[in-house]
Design an enzyme around this catalytic site. Structure first.
Site, PDB file in Angstrom:
ATOM      1  CD  GLU A  88      -9.229   7.844  -0.376  1.00  0.00           C
ATOM      2  OE1 GLU A  88      -8.433   7.487   0.511  1.00  0.00           O
ATOM      3  OE2 GLU A  88      -9.997   8.804  -0.252  1.00  0.00           O
ATOM      4  CG  HIS A 107      -4.669  -0.479   0.427  1.00  0.00           C
ATOM      5  ND1 HIS A 107      -3.826  -0.378   1.511  1.00  0.00           N
ATOM      6  CD2 HIS A 107      -5.469   0.612   0.473  1.00  0.00           C
ATOM      7  CE1 HIS A 107      -4.100   0.725   2.187  1.00  0.00           C
ATOM      8  NE2 HIS A 107      -5.099   1.344   1.578  1.00  0.00           N
ATOM      9  CB  SER A 147     -18.687  -4.321 -14.778  1.00  0.00           C
ATOM     10  OG  SER A 147     -18.548  -3.687 -16.035  1.00  0.00           O
ATOM     11  NE  ARG A 173       4.528  -7.978   5.378  1.00  0.00           N
ATOM     12  CZ  ARG A 173       5.774  -8.227   4.993  1.00  0.00           C
ATOM     13  NH1 ARG A 173       6.063  -9.374   4.369  1.00  0.00           N
ATOM     14  NH2 ARG A 173       6.732  -7.347   5.230  1.00  0.00           N
ATOM     15  NE  ARG A 216      -6.109   3.881   2.526  1.00  0.00           N
ATOM     16  CZ  ARG A 216      -6.017   4.881   1.665  1.00  0.00           C
ATOM     17  NH1 ARG A 216      -6.431   6.088   2.031  1.00  0.00           N
ATOM     18  NH2 ARG A 216      -5.507   4.696   0.467  1.00  0.00           N
TER      19      ARG A 216
END
EC number: 2.1.1.148
Length: 254
Positions: free
Chosen positions: A92, A96, A105, A194, A203
């Site tokens: 999620e 953004h 990884s 920003r 969120r």
């Protein structure tokens, strides 16, 4: 038994700012907050602070947020190292798109001893936690077995170290498919002011998934310490269920 990892948000970088020596201007702030004010005043060359209502850094920044002049917030940035966050949550988070990311990884790092993040909806319920832990343990056992057999299959008799490294990576990328979404990951996130305001507004809402909401609240507390004039308009308050949200009366972006 799989160990659980608590959320941790660590500030690792922030903007520094130096006033150009040929600009007749000074302010009562430093770092990113000073840079944002400088950028705003540069648009109008208002170095003499002609408006007494915006003479301080805090009042100037509040004004630009109130009127929606948010582009100047993009000049300053903050970086966090976030651990104790689940893979499902970072799926999620990376939506953004104005943030920059560097994430652990699973192709290069073996997950045999990986920790897990207990979902908030399960946390604190002994029966549910037992089911969750059993499932996590089973998936990790399957991962370990798959990894061992894949490495044996792919390595074969190849003696060269370069090929061995490639084969181990190929084994891990196949075996990781059975790891749960709750597997802990670690990630560096960099964003401008920003972008961070947008993230918090989206969120830290009651309607957001609770894990990423907790992340947003934790980031907000760090951001307020770094640049209070930019982030302190967000108010953190508890809901009836004991969780927290944050809202602001000022301009945000959907």
């Amino acid at each position: 038994m799989a160990e659980t990892a608590p959320l941790r948000v660590q500030l690792i970088a922030r903007t520094e700012f130096t006033v150009p020596p040929d600009v007749p201007w000074e302010t009562d702030a430093e770092g990113g907050a000073a840079l944002v004010e400088f950028a705003g005043r540069a648009c109008y060359q208002s170095w003499s602070k002609p408006n007494p209502r915006t003479a301080t850094n805090a009042s100037y920044l509040r004004h630009i947020i109130e009127v929606g002049h948010l582009s100047v917030l993009e000049h300053a940035s903050v970086s966090f190292y976030i651990t104790g966050i689940s893979r499902s949550c970072t799926h999620e988070l990376i939506r953004h798109r104005h943030f920059s990311y560097s994430q652990l990884s699973q192709r290069y790092v073996p997950e045999n001893d990986s920790q897990v993040v207990v979902p908030p909806g399960i946390e604190g319920d002994a029966e549910l936690e037992g089911l969750f832990t059993a499932a996590a343990d089973a998936s990790r056992a399957a991962y370990a077995e798959l990894l061992a057999k894949l490495e044996a299959k792919l390595m074969g008799d190849e003696p060269r170290e370069g090929r061995a490294t490639l084969r181990r990576k190929q084994a891990r990328q196949a075996a990781r498919s059975v790891l749960p979404n709750a597997t802990e990951t670690r990630i560096v996130v960099t964003g401008n002011y920003r972008a961070w305001r947008h993230f918090i507004a989206m969120r830290a809402s009651e309607h957001a998934d609770l894990e990423i909401r907790r992340l947003a609240i934790a980031c907000l507390r760090e951001l307020v310490a770094v640049a209070p004039a930019v982030f302190a308009d967000f108010e953190i308050y508890p809901l009836a269920d004991g969780t927290e949200v944050a809202t602001t009366p000022l301009v945000t972006e959907a």
